[in-house]
Design an enzyme around this catalytic site. Structure first.
Site, mmCIF file in Angstrom:
data_model
loop_
_atom_site.group_PDB
_atom_site.id
_atom_site.type_symbol
_atom_site.label_atom_id
_atom_site.label_comp_id
_atom_site.label_asym_id
_atom_site.label_seq_id
_atom_site.Cartn_x
_atom_site.Cartn_y
_atom_site.Cartn_z
ATOM 1 N N TYR A 283 -1.748 -0.923 10.997
ATOM 2 C CA TYR A 283 -1.788 -1.195 9.655
ATOM 3 C C TYR A 283 -0.529 -1.086 8.812
ATOM 4 O O TYR A 283 0.132 -1.981 8.149
ATOM 5 C CB TYR A 283 -3.154 -0.884 9.182
ATOM 6 C CG TYR A 283 -3.169 -1.251 7.461
ATOM 7 C CD1 TYR A 283 -3.230 -2.563 7.082
ATOM 8 C CD2 TYR A 283 -3.090 -0.243 6.643
ATOM 9 C CE1 TYR A 283 -3.132 -2.801 5.766
ATOM 10 C CE2 TYR A 283 -3.247 -0.440 5.282
ATOM 11 C CZ TYR A 283 -3.238 -1.795 4.810
ATOM 12 O OH TYR A 283 -3.227 -2.056 3.509
ATOM 13 N N LYS B 53 2.427 -3.367 7.184
ATOM 14 C CA LYS B 53 2.716 -3.482 5.910
ATOM 15 C C LYS B 53 4.185 -2.924 5.537
ATOM 16 O O LYS B 53 4.787 -3.809 4.953
ATOM 17 C CB LYS B 53 1.643 -2.719 4.836
ATOM 18 C CG LYS B 53 0.498 -3.391 4.910
ATOM 19 C CD LYS B 53 0.016 -4.623 4.360
ATOM 20 C CE LYS B 53 0.259 -4.763 2.941
ATOM 21 N NZ LYS B 53 -0.219 -6.142 2.146
ATOM 22 N N THR C 199 0.692 -1.034 0.064
ATOM 23 C CA THR C 199 -0.064 -0.077 0.224
ATOM 24 C C THR C 199 0.837 1.312 0.012
ATOM 25 O O THR C 199 1.961 1.254 0.569
ATOM 26 C CB THR C 199 -0.779 -0.119 1.383
ATOM 27 O OG1 THR C 199 -1.460 1.314 1.552
ATOM 28 C CG2 THR C 199 -0.028 -0.441 2.471
ATOM 29 N N ASP C 200 0.356 2.326 -0.556
ATOM 30 C CA ASP C 200 1.067 3.820 -0.236
ATOM 31 C C ASP C 200 1.013 4.036 1.117
ATOM 32 O O ASP C 200 1.600 5.219 1.411
ATOM 33 C CB ASP C 200 0.470 4.564 -1.381
ATOM 34 C CG ASP C 200 -1.134 4.903 -1.053
ATOM 35 O OD1 ASP C 200 -1.676 4.338 -0.055
ATOM 36 O OD2 ASP C 200 -1.728 5.742 -1.582
ATOM 37 N N GLU C 201 0.404 3.361 2.116
ATOM 38 C CA GLU C 201 0.409 4.067 3.473
ATOM 39 C C GLU C 201 1.595 3.731 3.908
ATOM 40 O O GLU C 201 1.760 4.436 4.872
ATOM 41 C CB GLU C 201 -0.881 3.360 4.261
ATOM 42 C CG GLU C 201 -2.259 3.619 3.407
ATOM 43 C CD GLU C 201 -3.451 3.346 4.262
ATOM 44 O OE1 GLU C 201 -3.476 3.184 5.344
ATOM 45 O OE2 GLU C 201 -4.549 3.143 3.507
HETATM 46 P P1 NAD Z 1 -9.658 -7.486 2.163
HETATM 47 O O1 NAD Z 1 -9.402 -7.466 3.808
HETATM 48 O O2 NAD Z 1 -10.695 -7.412 1.670
HETATM 49 O O3 NAD Z 1 -9.130 -9.097 1.848
HETATM 50 C C1 NAD Z 1 -8.135 -9.766 2.697
HETATM 51 C C2 NAD Z 1 -8.274 -11.150 2.450
HETATM 52 O O4 NAD Z 1 -7.181 -12.008 2.996
HETATM 53 C C3 NAD Z 1 -9.615 -11.999 3.047
HETATM 54 O O5 NAD Z 1 -9.946 -12.828 1.888
HETATM 55 C C4 NAD Z 1 -8.867 -12.618 4.135
HETATM 56 O O6 NAD Z 1 -9.717 -13.893 4.401
HETATM 57 C C5 NAD Z 1 -7.739 -12.941 3.661
HETATM 58 N N1 NAD Z 1 -6.775 -13.282 4.959
HETATM 59 C C6 NAD Z 1 -6.640 -12.485 6.234
HETATM 60 N N2 NAD Z 1 -5.708 -13.067 6.973
HETATM 61 C C7 NAD Z 1 -5.384 -14.274 6.299
HETATM 62 C C8 NAD Z 1 -4.400 -15.354 6.776
HETATM 63 N N3 NAD Z 1 -3.633 -15.288 7.773
HETATM 64 N N4 NAD Z 1 -4.034 -16.252 5.928
HETATM 65 C C9 NAD Z 1 -4.790 -16.520 4.670
HETATM 66 N N5 NAD Z 1 -5.721 -15.610 4.356
HETATM 67 C C10 NAD Z 1 -5.904 -14.490 5.201
HETATM 68 O O7 NAD Z 1 -8.156 -6.664 1.852
HETATM 69 P P2 NAD Z 1 -7.944 -5.911 0.129
HETATM 70 O O8 NAD Z 1 -8.693 -4.701 0.445
HETATM 71 O O9 NAD Z 1 -8.582 -6.983 -0.734
HETATM 72 O O10 NAD Z 1 -6.692 -5.867 0.448
HETATM 73 C C11 NAD Z 1 -5.600 -6.870 -0.256
HETATM 74 C C12 NAD Z 1 -4.345 -6.562 -0.046
HETATM 75 O O11 NAD Z 1 -4.001 -5.214 -1.063
HETATM 76 C C13 NAD Z 1 -3.725 -6.426 1.179
HETATM 77 O O12 NAD Z 1 -2.224 -6.775 1.348
HETATM 78 C C14 NAD Z 1 -3.704 -4.815 1.335
HETATM 79 O O13 NAD Z 1 -2.795 -4.243 2.313
HETATM 80 C C15 NAD Z 1 -3.478 -4.374 -0.097
HETATM 81 N N6 NAD Z 1 -3.967 -2.987 -0.507
HETATM 82 C C16 NAD Z 1 -5.222 -2.708 -0.267
HETATM 83 C C17 NAD Z 1 -5.663 -1.529 -0.935
HETATM 84 C C18 NAD Z 1 -7.124 -1.229 -0.572
HETATM 85 O O14 NAD Z 1 -7.293 0.009 -0.892
HETATM 86 N N7 NAD Z 1 -8.093 -1.952 -0.312
HETATM 87 C C19 NAD Z 1 -4.667 -0.477 -1.452
HETATM 88 C C20 NAD Z 1 -3.255 -0.984 -1.509
HETATM 89 C C21 NAD Z 1 -3.018 -2.182 -0.945
HETATM 90 P P1 TYD Z 2 -10.657 3.692 4.424
HETATM 91 O O1 TYD Z 2 -11.920 3.302 3.308
HETATM 92 O O2 TYD Z 2 -10.850 3.242 5.647
HETATM 93 O O3 TYD Z 2 -9.338 3.522 3.785
HETATM 94 P P2 TYD Z 2 -8.049 3.785 4.226
HETATM 95 O O4 TYD Z 2 -7.902 4.348 5.910
HETATM 96 O O5 TYD Z 2 -6.903 2.722 3.970
HETATM 97 O O6 TYD Z 2 -7.585 5.223 3.442
HETATM 98 O O7 TYD Z 2 -11.042 5.270 4.397
HETATM 99 C C1 TYD Z 2 -10.818 6.327 3.376
HETATM 100 C C2 TYD Z 2 -10.943 7.546 4.111
HETATM 101 O O8 TYD Z 2 -12.059 7.773 4.310
HETATM 102 C C3 TYD Z 2 -10.157 7.671 5.309
HETATM 103 O O9 TYD Z 2 -9.569 9.195 5.445
HETATM 104 C C4 TYD Z 2 -10.918 7.533 6.529
HETATM 105 C C5 TYD Z 2 -12.169 8.009 5.684
HETATM 106 N N1 TYD Z 2 -13.551 7.390 6.417
HETATM 107 C C6 TYD Z 2 -14.540 8.111 6.822
HETATM 108 O O10 TYD Z 2 -14.432 9.542 7.021
HETATM 109 N N2 TYD Z 2 -15.733 7.396 7.335
HETATM 110 C C7 TYD Z 2 -15.713 6.170 7.453
HETATM 111 O O11 TYD Z 2 -16.589 5.717 7.927
HETATM 112 C C8 TYD Z 2 -14.493 5.385 7.035
HETATM 113 C C9 TYD Z 2 -14.607 3.985 6.957
HETATM 114 C C10 TYD Z 2 -13.542 6.184 6.549
#
Ligand code: NAD
Ligand code: TYD
Length: 357
Positions: A162, A166, A137-139
């Protein structure tokens, strides 16, 4: 078969993982996908309805921290590619309960790296062109002020449990490249949105509350900025990194779509008003916006400079935010039972407590 890959996808039942599995089984037909997922609260087999097990797909319920299971899969399936999504992914949960983040995101990544090293770096290993793609992630880069962008050279400065977990896993992956020459590639992507996103994240949470006339919780002043990318664009970028990327390299992935949270919430409300009509009261859905206590340590702004992946690998996002958000709202409207199953299931208590504030 020349183009055949045996690819271990971790977390393939989550939001991005499921979109990625769907892309692979339709667009990369010669690849065999083994999806290892623990099915935590965020994992959902309904995300993969229609994907049948067989020659090109196998589902394994299990934990990435389970060394024996992971090693067995490498052996059994002759794994040559790993795309590692599995993680605890929600910042708010990492603030209230960081332990699972440390276990899955750090120890789990370590377990996978070790299994890959054992399998691929052994002298007798005949594995062809292996690749370990660590999805991050960019975070990890921390928080930006009003200007500037994260590049691949920006020093890590994670601020939530988190992002710290990461960042730690990114460092481990990078260390395995430098120390053992494990063929590691890392992607750092901005906020994704699209079908199958768990309704605790901003966009699906706002969709569901706005649809049902519930308060729309906006943290702090609502002016925090995220760079939004349609999930399919992210998945396509990952395929490009597998096909054309270089070992030991990181690639930032972003949509060049910076938006303040308040603007995102308003767009979702306006789209819903247009598609299903105003609230019963005759008010627009944006009237439900409720400012709530800010998230602890809330990062102010993220913005990705994606020059490297675009110039080196030729990847560009295909979807504008306006197109992507409309597609997303249409998907959620057409799949309301998918959201309801989650909201009315085991997740209900946590979900209801989320916007009590
Ligand atoms: P998500 O929470 O929707 O899904 C996570 C999945 O991992 C679930 O299916 C869960 O069952 C599985 N999981 C969790 N712990 C596990 C374990 N110990 N063993 C096996 N499986 C396990 O997450 P997402 O939003 O799809 O994100 C996927 C990846 O992308 C993550 O690594 C996250 O850091 C990264 N990422 C997400 C975003 C975003 O905006 N969602 C952005 C950049 C990077
Ligand atoms: P989120 O979807 O949790 O992603 P991330 O924290 O990984 O960026 O949140 C996106 C943005 O929205 C973040 O600045 C937090 C804000 N947010 C709210 O204002 N209200 C909410 O209920 C949630 C879940 C997030």
């Amino acid at each position: 078969m020349k183009n055949r890959r045996n690819i271990l996808v971790t977390g393939g039942c989550g939001f991005i993982g499921a979109n990625f599995v769907r892309l692979l089984v339709t667009a990369c037909k010669t690849w065999r996908v083994i999806n290892l997922d623990k099915l935590t609260y965020a994992g959902n087999l309904n995300n993969l309805v229609g994907i049948e097990e067989g020659e090109s797909y196998r589902f394994v319920k299990g934990d990435i921290c389970d060394k024996e299971l992971v090693e067995q899969l490498f052996r059994e399936e002759n794994i040559d590619t790993v795309v590692h999504f599995a993680a605890e992914s929600h910042v708010d949960r990492s603030i209230t309960g960081p332990a699972d983040f440390i276990q899955t995101n750090i120890v789990g990544t370590f377990t996978l790296l070790e299994a890959a090293r054992k399998s691929w770096m052994a002298e007798e290993s005949g594995v062809n062109n292996p690749c370990f793609l660590h999805v991050s992630t960019d975070e990890v880069y921390g928080s930006l002020g009003e200007t500037g962008f994260f590049t691949e050279e920006t020093p890590f400065d994670p601020r939530s449990p988190y992002s710290a977990s990461k960042a730690s896993s990114d460092h481990l992956a990078s260390a395995y490249f430098h120390t053992y020459e494990l063929p590691v590639r890392i992607t750092n992507c901005s906020n994704n949105y699209g079908p199958y996103q768990f309704p605790e994240k901003l966009i699906p949470l706002i969709f569901n509350n706005a649809l049902h006339g519930k308060p729309l919780p906006v943290y702090g002043d609502g002016k925090n900025v995220r760079d939004w990318l349609f999930v399919q664009d992210h998945c396509e970028a990952i395929v490009e990194v597998i096909k054309k990327g270089s070992n030991g390299h990181c690639y930032n992935i972003g949509g060049n779509n910076e938006k303040q949270n308040l603007d995102v919430v308003t767009v979702v409300c306006d789209l819903l008003d247009g598609k299903v009509g105003l609230l019963e009261s005759g008010n627009p859905r944006s009237s439900l916006i409720t400012y709530v206590k800010d998230r602890l340590g809330h990062d102010r702004r993220y913005a990705i400079d994606a020059t490297k992946i675009s110039s080196k690998l030729g990847w560009q996002p295909k979807m504008t935010f306006e197109q992507g958000i409309e597609k997303t709202i249409d998907w959620y409207l057409a799949n309301q039972s998918w959201v309801e199953d989650i909201v009315n299931g085991a997740y209900q208590n946590y979900y209801e407590n989320m916007y009590k504030d």
